[in-house]
Design an enzyme around this catalytic site. Structure first.
Site, PDB file in Angstrom:
ATOM      1  N   CYS A 115       0.816  -1.225   0.000  1.00  0.00           N
ATOM      2  CA  CYS A 115       0.000   0.000   0.000  1.00  0.00           C
ATOM      3  C   CYS A 115       0.848   1.273   0.000  1.00  0.00           C
ATOM      4  CB  CYS A 115      -0.929   0.012   1.198  1.00  0.00           C
ATOM      5  SG  CYS A 115      -1.855  -1.499   1.379  1.00  0.00           S
ATOM      6  N   HIS A 255      -3.680   6.902   3.154  1.00  0.00           N
ATOM      7  CA  HIS A 255      -4.047   5.585   2.616  1.00  0.00           C
ATOM      8  C   HIS A 255      -5.428   5.210   3.149  1.00  0.00           C
ATOM      9  CE1 HIS A 255      -4.146   1.468   1.587  1.00  0.00           C
ATOM     10  NE2 HIS A 255      -3.768   0.993   2.764  1.00  0.00           N
ATOM     11  N   ASN A 285     -10.197  -0.733   0.490  1.00  0.00           N
ATOM     12  CA  ASN A 285      -8.740  -0.647   0.459  1.00  0.00           C
ATOM     13  C   ASN A 285      -8.244  -1.199  -0.885  1.00  0.00           C
ATOM     14  OD1 ASN A 285      -5.996  -0.941   0.782  1.00  0.00           O
ATOM     15  ND2 ASN A 285      -6.102  -1.896   2.795  1.00  0.00           N
TER      16      ASN A 285
END
Ligand code: UT7
Length: 328
Positions: A115, A255, A285
């Site tokens: 990520c 994020h 996500n």
């Protein structure tokens, strides 16, 4: 020697058409909309069509980014694709994309930092351009997490989605562009978030398939604690490197893993939520795509204006983190 200023000169994003809602997931595993929304903030996520691979999502975002920069693919000098779900182990997704785009002059490679991959990749492109080795780079954060998600495991399957966010990095006027980066890793925490099989340690076999070792494994609680800690420390460090304070930041782009992680980090930093881009409700996500999807969406919506100071901060598998301060 005066260093050139480097920043973002074009943006594009893409999410696949199909939407998987919390109600859809209720029919697949023992979960419910109330749990998912209250624990994560996620309402729906986009899922790639069976024939779409990561390079296909990347291609859509790349074409839009090139258009927004007023560039053609043959002008590109470097392509970096941040992903943990490449089309194949090799060739790299960046090489597959280079061919699809017809970017014949561009060097191309993938970067693996989960990520945090998009921020790692922008820092890499920034270095190449600052030193004069290349004039521009296409940087893409893209993942097709649905291909490595176990849709019988309620602990993980509600959390992830697919998407791509792309930027063109190039020279910008003085005073604009990237002011600082803070990248880091805590390899000791690697076991907390991983895909165990399919590499040289544990090649794909009947046993690894049976043991579901080709799916994401995550210790959610421990990753949560790591996330809140490094979102705070990386933000402070990247601000210090940029010579800025929290008050100088017009927009935070964190994020998008879990709304509670974002809220905890914002509280810890004593910052109002209005200064923060949140779209985890729509996309869940999306790993490396998460920060660029949020950044590009904010730019397209007019939430980021020319001259604004923006802070990006992410964390993920590795474990890793990455943050940047830039002037739009
Ligand atoms: O990009 C980086 C990667 N990942 C992350 O950032 C994720 C970080 N972690 C998280 O976001 C959170 O830890 C989760 C959302 C994964 C989990 O939230 P939590 O508040 O830490 O829940 P928990 O794991 O402590 O589970 C609480 C309960 C458990 O039941 P028991 O053992 O208390 O009876 C779980 O079995 O919730 C249960 N549960 C669910 N219930 C309904 C777990 N998943 C679900 C579900 N629906 N989908």
């Amino acid at each position: 020697m005066k260093m050139r200023s480097v920043g973002i000169i074009g943006t594009g994003k893409y999410v696949p058409e199909r939407v998987l809602t919390n109600a859809d997931l209720e029919k697949m595993v023992d979960t419910n909309d109330e749990w998912i929304v209250s624990r994560t903030g996620i309402r729906e996520r986009h899922i790639a069509a069976p024939e779409q691979a990561t390079s296909d999502l990347a291609y859509e975002a790349a074409v839009r980014a090139l258009k927004s920069a007023g560039m053609t693919a043959d002008q590109l000098e470097l392509i970096i694709v941040a992903t943990i779900t490449p089309d194949t182990s090799f060739p790299s997704t960046a090489c597959i994309l280079q061919d699809k785009l017809g970017a014949k002059r561009a060097a191309a490679f993938d970067l693996s930092a989960a990520c945090s991959g998009f921020v790692y990749s922008m820092a890499t492109a920034n270095g190449f351009i600052k030193t004069g080795m290349y004039k521009n780079a296409l940087v893409i954060g893209v993942d097709t997490l649905s291909r490595i998600t176990d849709y019988t495991d309620r602990n993980t399957c509600v959390l992830f989605g697919d998407g791509a966010g792309a930027v063109i990095v190039g020279e910008v006027p003085e005073g604009r562009g990237f002011l600082s980066f803070d990248l880091g890793a805590e390899g000791a925490g690697g076991e907390l978030l991983k895909l165990a099989a399919g590499g040289s340690r544990l090649p794909a076999s009947e046993e690894t398939v049976k043991a579901k070792q080709h799916y994401i494994y995550m210790n959610g609680r421990e990753v949560f604690k790591f996330a809140v800690r490094v979102m705070g420390s990386a933000t402070e460090e990247v601000l210090r490197k940029a010579g800025k304070t929290k008050e100088d930041i017009d927009l935070f782009v964190p994020h998008q893993a879990n709304i509670r992680i974002i809220q905890s980090a914002m509280q810890r930093l004593n910052l109002p939520e209005e200064k923060c881009v949140i779209n985890v409700d729509k996309y869940a996500n999306t790993s490396a795509a998460s920060i660029p999807l949020a950044l590009v969406e904010a730019a397209e919506d007019g939430r980021i204006k020319e001259g604004d100071t923006v802070l990006l901060v992410g964390f993920g598998g590795g474990l890793t983190w990455g943050a940047s301060v830039l002037v739009w």
